[in-house]
Design a protein around this motif. Structure first.
Motif, PDB file in Angstrom:
ATOM      1  N   VAL A 125     134.113 -13.445  39.122  1.00 16.06           N
ATOM      2  CA  VAL A 125     134.201 -14.966  38.948  1.00 16.06           C
ATOM      3  C   VAL A 125     133.295 -15.567  40.107  1.00 16.06           C
ATOM      4  O   VAL A 125     132.974 -16.905  39.749  1.00 16.06           O
ATOM      5  CB  VAL A 125     135.617 -15.238  39.011  1.00 16.06           C
ATOM      6  CG1 VAL A 125     136.473 -14.832  37.679  1.00 16.06           C
ATOM      7  CG2 VAL A 125     136.294 -15.263  40.119  1.00 16.06           C
ATOM      8  N   ASP A 126     132.998 -14.799  41.211  1.00 12.45           N
ATOM      9  CA  ASP A 126     132.290 -15.676  42.335  1.00 12.45           C
ATOM     10  C   ASP A 126     130.661 -15.260  41.856  1.00 12.45           C
ATOM     11  O   ASP A 126     130.033 -15.623  42.745  1.00 12.45           O
ATOM     12  CB  ASP A 126     132.401 -14.857  43.593  1.00 12.45           C
ATOM     13  CG  ASP A 126     131.930 -15.593  44.723  1.00 12.45           C
ATOM     14  OD1 ASP A 126     132.001 -17.084  44.346  1.00 12.45           O
ATOM     15  OD2 ASP A 126     131.468 -15.213  45.778  1.00 12.45           O
ATOM     16  N   GLY A 127     130.470 -14.639  40.780  1.00 14.74           N
ATOM     17  CA  GLY A 127     128.987 -14.457  40.662  1.00 14.74           C
ATOM     18  C   GLY A 127     128.329 -15.835  40.092  1.00 14.74           C
ATOM     19  O   GLY A 127     128.733 -16.852  40.274  1.00 14.74           O
ATOM     20  N   PRO A 128     126.943 -15.490  39.458  1.00 12.93           N
ATOM     21  CA  PRO A 128     126.009 -16.646  39.196  1.00 12.93           C
ATOM     22  C   PRO A 128     126.772 -17.513  38.197  1.00 12.93           C
ATOM     23  O   PRO A 128     126.324 -18.850  38.076  1.00 12.93           O
ATOM     24  CB  PRO A 128     124.813 -16.014  38.696  1.00 12.93           C
ATOM     25  CG  PRO A 128     125.142 -14.614  38.561  1.00 12.93           C
ATOM     26  CD  PRO A 128     126.370 -14.329  39.247  1.00 12.93           C
TER      27      PRO A 128
END
Length: 137
Positions: A125-128
């Motif tokens: 969920v902390d990706g692009p």
């Protein structure tokens, strides 16, 4: 709530044993959990448990838009599996992950897998994509 006031040892033992899955807690684990429970205001904990056990949030679950990783103890003595999977089945961006042999204390019973799943979720969920689809998780 009389059990809270009059038999704290049995309360702690019941909560600990109820939170484990197929493998019961050891005496050392009972002792550790009891020590933690007795740090709490047990009267308040009893009211909190009674309150949240009687509330029904099913109408809100379909409105949840953020990614949800729903980790479930498949051998929980606390809740029925159908109730626990409801979140992942009805929230628009959720994923159920079931730990078949474990109960409510996943972080304790299978800490390696639990930590891996949580870390993988946080990284996902902390990706692009700020709101990635959980179906791809």
């Amino acid at each position: 709530q009389g059990q809270l006031r009059y038999n704290k040892d049995e309360l702690a033992r019941g909560i600990a044993s109820g939170g484990f899955g197929k493998k019961p807690p050891t005496e050392e684990e009972y002792a550790w959990f009891k020590k933690q429970y007795l740090k709490c205001d047990l009267e308040f904990c009893g009211r909190l448990m009674e309150d949240h056990a009687n509330l029904d949030f099913r109408d809100l679950i379909p409105t949840m838009r953020l990614p949800i990783l729903n980790l479930i103890g498949g051998s929980s003595k606390c809740h029925q599996i159908a109730g626990m999977t409801y979140i992942g089945d009805h929230a628009p961006n959720a994923k159920n992950v079931i730990y078949e042999d474990f109960g409510h204390f996943l972080y304790w019973e299978d800490p390696e897998r639990f930590n891996q799943d949580v870390l993988r979720f946080v990284q996902y969920v902390d990706g692009p994509d700020s709101n990635p689809p959980m179906k791809d998780f």
